[in-house]
Write a protein that holds these residues in place. Structure first.
Motif, mmCIF file in Angstrom:
data_model
loop_
_atom_site.group_PDB
_atom_site.id
_atom_site.type_symbol
_atom_site.label_atom_id
_atom_site.label_comp_id
_atom_site.label_asym_id
_atom_site.label_seq_id
_atom_site.Cartn_x
_atom_site.Cartn_y
_atom_site.Cartn_z
ATOM 1 N N GLU A 134 14.660 5.358 -4.903
ATOM 2 C CA GLU A 134 13.627 6.380 -5.104
ATOM 3 C C GLU A 134 14.132 7.796 -4.839
ATOM 4 O OE1 GLU A 134 12.990 3.530 -3.271
ATOM 5 O OE2 GLU A 134 12.087 2.627 -5.059
ATOM 6 N N PHE A 135 15.310 7.920 -4.237
ATOM 7 C CA PHE A 135 15.826 9.255 -3.912
ATOM 8 C C PHE A 135 16.278 9.949 -5.196
ATOM 9 C CE2 PHE A 135 18.822 12.295 -1.888
ATOM 10 C CZ PHE A 135 17.984 12.770 -0.881
ATOM 11 N N PRO A 136 15.923 11.233 -5.387
ATOM 12 C CA PRO A 136 16.284 11.947 -6.620
ATOM 13 C C PRO A 136 17.794 11.972 -6.843
ATOM 14 C CG PRO A 136 14.692 13.198 -5.333
ATOM 15 C CD PRO A 136 15.137 12.066 -4.468
ATOM 16 N N ASP A 137 18.201 11.898 -8.122
ATOM 17 C CA ASP A 137 19.626 11.903 -8.438
ATOM 18 C C ASP A 137 20.145 13.290 -8.784
ATOM 19 O OD1 ASP A 137 18.412 12.264 -10.855
ATOM 20 O OD2 ASP A 137 19.195 10.445 -11.790
ATOM 21 N N HIS A 138 19.308 14.317 -8.640
ATOM 22 C CA HIS A 138 19.778 15.684 -8.806
ATOM 23 C C HIS A 138 19.000 16.579 -7.849
ATOM 24 C CE1 HIS A 138 16.187 15.706 -11.350
ATOM 25 N NE2 HIS A 138 16.184 17.026 -11.259
ATOM 26 N N GLY A 139 19.518 17.796 -7.666
ATOM 27 C CA GLY A 139 18.938 18.674 -6.655
ATOM 28 C C GLY A 139 19.570 18.407 -5.305
ATOM 29 N N GLU A 187 7.732 20.237 -7.796
ATOM 30 C CA GLU A 187 8.096 20.627 -9.161
ATOM 31 C C GLU A 187 7.959 19.478 -10.153
ATOM 32 O OE1 GLU A 187 11.839 22.617 -9.432
ATOM 33 O OE2 GLU A 187 11.367 24.053 -7.851
ATOM 34 N N GLY A 188 7.061 18.564 -9.870
ATOM 35 C CA GLY A 188 6.831 17.450 -10.768
ATOM 36 C C GLY A 188 7.964 16.459 -10.851
ATOM 37 N N GLU A 189 8.992 16.615 -10.006
ATOM 38 C CA GLU A 189 10.183 15.776 -10.097
ATOM 39 C C GLU A 189 10.473 14.992 -8.825
ATOM 40 O OE1 GLU A 189 13.682 17.553 -12.125
ATOM 41 O OE2 GLU A 189 12.539 19.405 -12.002
ATOM 42 N N VAL A 190 10.385 15.661 -7.695
ATOM 43 C CA VAL A 190 10.775 15.046 -6.429
ATOM 44 C C VAL A 190 9.547 14.521 -5.706
ATOM 45 C CG1 VAL A 190 11.914 15.384 -4.213
ATOM 46 C CG2 VAL A 190 12.753 16.575 -6.243
ATOM 47 N N ARG A 191 9.552 13.244 -5.412
ATOM 48 C CA ARG A 191 8.456 12.607 -4.696
ATOM 49 C C ARG A 191 8.905 12.323 -3.270
ATOM 50 N NH1 ARG A 191 6.557 7.585 -3.255
ATOM 51 N NH2 ARG A 191 4.302 7.259 -3.472
ATOM 52 N N VAL A 192 8.379 13.082 -2.326
ATOM 53 C CA VAL A 192 8.756 12.948 -0.923
ATOM 54 C C VAL A 192 7.708 12.105 -0.205
ATOM 55 C CG1 VAL A 192 9.339 14.135 1.208
ATOM 56 C CG2 VAL A 192 9.813 15.235 -0.998
ATOM 57 N N PRO A 193 8.045 10.899 0.237
ATOM 58 C CA PRO A 193 7.077 10.054 0.940
ATOM 59 C C PRO A 193 6.555 10.747 2.201
ATOM 60 C CG PRO A 193 9.016 8.787 0.309
ATOM 61 C CD PRO A 193 9.353 10.228 0.074
ATOM 62 N N LEU A 194 5.285 10.565 2.482
ATOM 63 C CA LEU A 194 4.681 11.219 3.641
ATOM 64 C C LEU A 194 5.132 10.614 4.964
ATOM 65 C CD1 LEU A 194 1.002 11.729 2.407
ATOM 66 C CD2 LEU A 194 2.854 13.414 2.513
ATOM 67 N N ASN A 195 5.767 9.447 4.937
ATOM 68 C CA ASN A 195 6.177 8.815 6.195
ATOM 69 C C ASN A 195 7.578 9.196 6.632
ATOM 70 O OD1 ASN A 195 7.677 7.459 4.300
ATOM 71 N ND2 ASN A 195 7.227 5.406 5.083
ATOM 72 N N ILE A 196 8.187 10.203 6.000
ATOM 73 C CA ILE A 196 9.520 10.651 6.419
ATOM 74 C C ILE A 196 9.355 11.522 7.660
ATOM 75 C CG2 ILE A 196 11.645 11.809 5.749
ATOM 76 C CD1 ILE A 196 11.054 9.322 4.146
ATOM 77 N N SER A 197 9.247 10.873 8.796
ATOM 78 C CA SER A 197 8.966 11.587 10.045
ATOM 79 C C SER A 197 10.134 11.536 11.033
ATOM 80 C CB SER A 197 7.719 10.987 10.716
ATOM 81 O OG SER A 197 7.901 9.597 10.940
ATOM 82 N N SER A 198 11.280 11.026 10.595
ATOM 83 C CA SER A 198 12.436 10.937 11.479
ATOM 84 C C SER A 198 13.707 10.891 10.636
ATOM 85 C CB SER A 198 12.358 9.669 12.345
ATOM 86 O OG SER A 198 12.472 8.502 11.539
ATOM 87 N N LEU A 199 14.837 11.167 11.280
ATOM 88 C CA LEU A 199 16.116 11.096 10.581
ATOM 89 C C LEU A 199 16.382 9.676 10.091
ATOM 90 C CD1 LEU A 199 18.780 12.343 9.661
ATOM 91 C CD2 LEU A 199 19.676 11.946 11.968
ATOM 92 N N MET A 211 0.848 -1.200 0.000
ATOM 93 C CA MET A 211 0.000 0.000 0.000
ATOM 94 C C MET A 211 0.880 1.245 0.000
ATOM 95 S SD MET A 211 -2.848 1.232 2.795
ATOM 96 C CE MET A 211 -3.876 -0.186 2.432
ATOM 97 N N SER A 212 0.571 2.206 -0.841
ATOM 98 C CA SER A 212 1.347 3.437 -0.908
ATOM 99 C C SER A 212 1.130 4.282 0.343
ATOM 100 C CB SER A 212 0.941 4.239 -2.155
ATOM 101 O OG SER A 212 1.569 5.502 -2.146
ATOM 102 N N THR A 213 2.213 4.919 0.804
ATOM 103 C CA THR A 213 2.120 5.798 1.965
ATOM 104 C C THR A 213 1.743 7.218 1.572
ATOM 105 O OG1 THR A 213 4.493 6.295 1.794
ATOM 106 C CG2 THR A 213 3.835 4.462 3.225
ATOM 107 N N GLY A 214 1.630 7.465 0.244
ATOM 108 C CA GLY A 214 1.360 8.810 -0.215
ATOM 109 C C GLY A 214 2.637 9.616 -0.298
ATOM 110 N N ALA A 215 2.564 10.743 -0.987
ATOM 111 C CA ALA A 215 3.765 11.543 -1.168
ATOM 112 C C ALA A 215 3.400 12.970 -1.519
ATOM 113 C CB ALA A 215 4.645 10.936 -2.265
ATOM 114 N N VAL A 216 4.376 13.859 -1.331
ATOM 115 C CA VAL A 216 4.285 15.238 -1.794
ATOM 116 C C VAL A 216 5.182 15.345 -3.019
ATOM 117 C CG1 VAL A 216 4.742 17.653 -1.262
ATOM 118 C CG2 VAL A 216 3.836 16.143 0.513
ATOM 119 N N ILE A 217 4.656 15.887 -4.112
ATOM 120 C CA ILE A 217 5.417 16.010 -5.341
ATOM 121 C C ILE A 217 5.904 17.448 -5.480
ATOM 122 C CG2 ILE A 217 5.451 15.612 -7.825
ATOM 123 C CD1 ILE A 217 4.846 13.122 -6.146
#
Length: 206
Positions: A32-37, A9-21, A1-7
């Motif tokens: 899944e981590f972007p290779d630029h930026g 600039e149409g490029e970087v998909r940040v999972p919503l479950n990133i709640s800790s270091l 099941m997908s955890t959802g994400a924030v997109i």
């Protein structure tokens, strides 16, 4: 099941479950981590900058500084100077970042103040610097002023890093701040009569 994400600039998909270091580290070392930026985890918040580096404000000063410091570090056998792209993690400061430059002395590595480690306990590839390096450097760009001068300044202090160099090459003259850690925060070193700043980390003037 997908955890959802924030997109972003149409490029970087940040999972919503990133709640800790810990979860940020896991994502940062995944396919899944972007290779630029640039993406940072600072005190519980994720910051993203997709802006390209300006050649003369950022890339050239960074390259020149690395070349000059590398000669000093190698000649005096002080430790290891690490370029950008190396991931720094400090759990105490809730920090996951990639400084423009980073220096780890042999003494810090021997004592365990800082260590190189893999992304997981079972991994073998050394991809992180964990702990407290002796020096970090950030070169300011148009999109990173507040991050470099406020947020990372506080985070690097909380991480116990003794020396922070902050460089702004956007004007006609380069603004070079050599910040030394004190009990009340970072304090800019005062220039001597010849305009040089003395670095406790390297034991010489710049």
């Amino acid at each position: 099941m997908s955890t959802g994400a924030v997109i972003i600039e149409g490029e970087v998909r940040v999972p919503l479950n990133i709640s800790s270091l810990r979860r940020f580290r896991k994502w940062a070392h995944s396919p899944e981590f972007p290779d630029h930026g640039k993406i940072w985890y600072i005190a519980g918040e994720i910051e993203i900058d997709m802006s390209p580096e300006n050649i003369y404000w950022h890339s050239v000063p960074k390259g020149d500084l690395y070349a000059d410091l590398k000669m000093i570090v190698r000649k005096r056998n002080l430790g290891e100077l690490l370029p950008d792209g190396v991931f720094l993690v400090n759990e105490g400061a809730e920090l996951g970042t990639e400084p423009d430059l980073m220096f780890c002395s042999w003494e810090s590595l021997r004592s365990g103040r800082v260590e190189y480690r893999s992304a997981s306990k079972a991994g073998k590839d050394l991809v992180e610097v964990a702990g407290t390096p002796d020096l970090v450097v950030e070169i300011i760009s148009r999109s990173s002023v507040r991050k470099d001068t406020v947020r990372l300044r506080m985070a690097y202090f909380d991480a116990g890093i003794p020396e922070y160099w902050l460089i702004d090459a956007r004007g006609k003259l380069v603004d070079f701040q050599l910040l030394k850690r004190t009990g009340k925060g970072y304090v800019a070193a005062a220039p001597d009569s010849e305009g040089f700043l003395r670095s406790p980390t390297f034991g010489c003037r710049f």
